[in-house]
Design a protein around this motif. Structure first.
Motif, PDB file in Angstrom:
ATOM      1  N   LYS A 111      -3.989 -21.056 -14.192  1.00 36.11           N
ATOM      2  CA  LYS A 111      -3.427 -22.402 -14.098  1.00 36.11           C
ATOM      3  C   LYS A 111      -2.951 -22.667 -12.676  1.00 36.11           C
ATOM      4  CE  LYS A 111      -0.910 -24.164 -17.464  1.00 36.11           C
ATOM      5  NZ  LYS A 111       0.250 -24.493 -18.349  1.00 36.11           N
TER       6      LYS A 111
ATOM      7  N   LYS B 200      -0.661 -23.991 -10.004  1.00 37.27           N
ATOM      8  CA  LYS B 200       0.790 -24.206 -10.075  1.00 37.27           C
ATOM      9  C   LYS B 200       1.207 -25.606  -9.624  1.00 37.27           C
ATOM     10  CE  LYS B 200       1.675 -21.977  -5.586  1.00 37.27           C
ATOM     11  NZ  LYS B 200       2.423 -20.890  -4.908  1.00 37.27           N
TER      12      LYS B 200
ATOM     13  N   LYS C  89      -1.028 -28.547  -9.907  1.00 34.66           N
ATOM     14  CA  LYS C  89      -1.588 -29.543 -10.815  1.00 34.66           C
ATOM     15  C   LYS C  89      -1.280 -29.238 -12.282  1.00 34.66           C
ATOM     16  CE  LYS C  89      -4.889 -32.068  -9.608  1.00 34.66           C
ATOM     17  NZ  LYS C  89      -6.168 -32.740  -9.353  1.00 34.66           N
ATOM     18  N   LYS C  90      -0.790 -28.030 -12.559  1.00 34.79           N
ATOM     19  CA  LYS C  90      -0.419 -27.627 -13.921  1.00 34.79           C
ATOM     20  C   LYS C  90      -1.605 -27.663 -14.877  1.00 34.79           C
ATOM     21  CE  LYS C  90       3.853 -27.377 -12.491  1.00 34.79           C
ATOM     22  NZ  LYS C  90       4.447 -26.059 -12.178  1.00 34.79           N
ATOM     23  N   GLU C  91      -2.784 -27.367 -14.346  1.00 31.97           N
ATOM     24  CA  GLU C  91      -3.972 -27.292 -15.187  1.00 31.97           C
ATOM     25  C   GLU C  91      -4.937 -26.262 -14.606  1.00 31.97           C
ATOM     26  OE1 GLU C  91      -6.706 -30.929 -13.463  1.00 31.97           O
ATOM     27  OE2 GLU C  91      -5.239 -31.407 -15.006  1.00 31.97           O
TER      28      GLU C  91
END
Length: 232
Positions: free
Chosen positions: A185, A187, A189-191
């Protein structure tokens, strides 16, 4: 040529479209965007066509009996979609061609060039040249090798001009599909970003290659109503 299968990523929310209609249900001529993408994939004569969808695209399941559909319940990026697919298909016996559900106007000839190179190269990317990039990930090349694909939001201003950008089409040989599980993941863009597979392969010194498409703006996914008009 039939030693590959297709995975179409079509589960995104499409919020940039700003349309009351779910993004991929907007039409190009008589057919929806996703119809056109699926038909393009079927025309490639692959072993199998797989499509990852969300709840908005249930209607396609009964429409295409010769296509395998999967649901992505949590929308956590392209990398997460492919990781979910691979988790449920670890016995996959073919090379994998990844396509975007919102990019139906790429020519078969461009895709076939990717498939041709994939016979000898572990990972092949389809890119296209842009003079003034406004949204696409940039393919960074160093010493004639793909170093990474940088998301647009991470680019410096000077990197946005006269660059080679990612169309979203990627071919991966079956024995290198394990690299999908290495995607973590992001860090910021959180995707999970599928494009991270390029930096992973670069660090592992796994050979990659670039194919350039000649379709101009039609090489890329449709994100706005203005872009949709270009395809009609």
């Amino acid at each position: 040529m039939r030693n590959f299968e297709v995975l179409i990523l079509a589960a995104g929310n499409g919020t940039r479209m700003k349309s009351k209609t779910p993004k991929l249900l907007n039409k190009i001529g008589k057919h929806t965007i996703l119809d056109k993408s699926i038909r393009l994939a079927l025309s490639l004569d692959s072993k199998k066509v797989n499509v990852i969808i969300n709840k908005d695209y249930q209607i396609f399941i009964n429409k295409y009996k010769n296509v395998k559909f999967f649901h992505q319940n949590k929308i956590l990026g392209t990398g997460h979609a492919v990781k979910s697919f691979y988790k449920n298909n670890k016995t996959i016996k073919n090379n994998l061609l990844i396509m975007m559900g919102d990019a139906p106007s790429i020519k078969k000839n461009s895709i076939r060039k990717v498939l041709s190179k994939l016979k000898k190269i572990p990972i092949v990317i389809l890119g296209a040249c842009i003079k003034k990039n406004k949204m696409h990930g940039m393919i960074e090349i160093k010493n004639d090798k793909i170093k990474q694909i940088k998301e647009y939001s991470f680019l410096k201003q000077k990197e946005k001009n006269n660059c080679i950008c990612n169309t979203g089409i990627m071919g991966i040989q079956k024995k290198f599909l394990y690299l999908i599980n290495k995607i973590k993941k992001n860090k910021f863009k959180k995707e999970y970003l599928l494009t991270d597979i390029m930096s992973i392969s670069s660090k592992k010194k796994i050979k990659t290659s670039l194919v350039l498409a000649n379709e101009g703006p039609l090489s890329f996914g449709i994100n706005t109503i203005k872009e949709l008009k270009l395809h009609n």
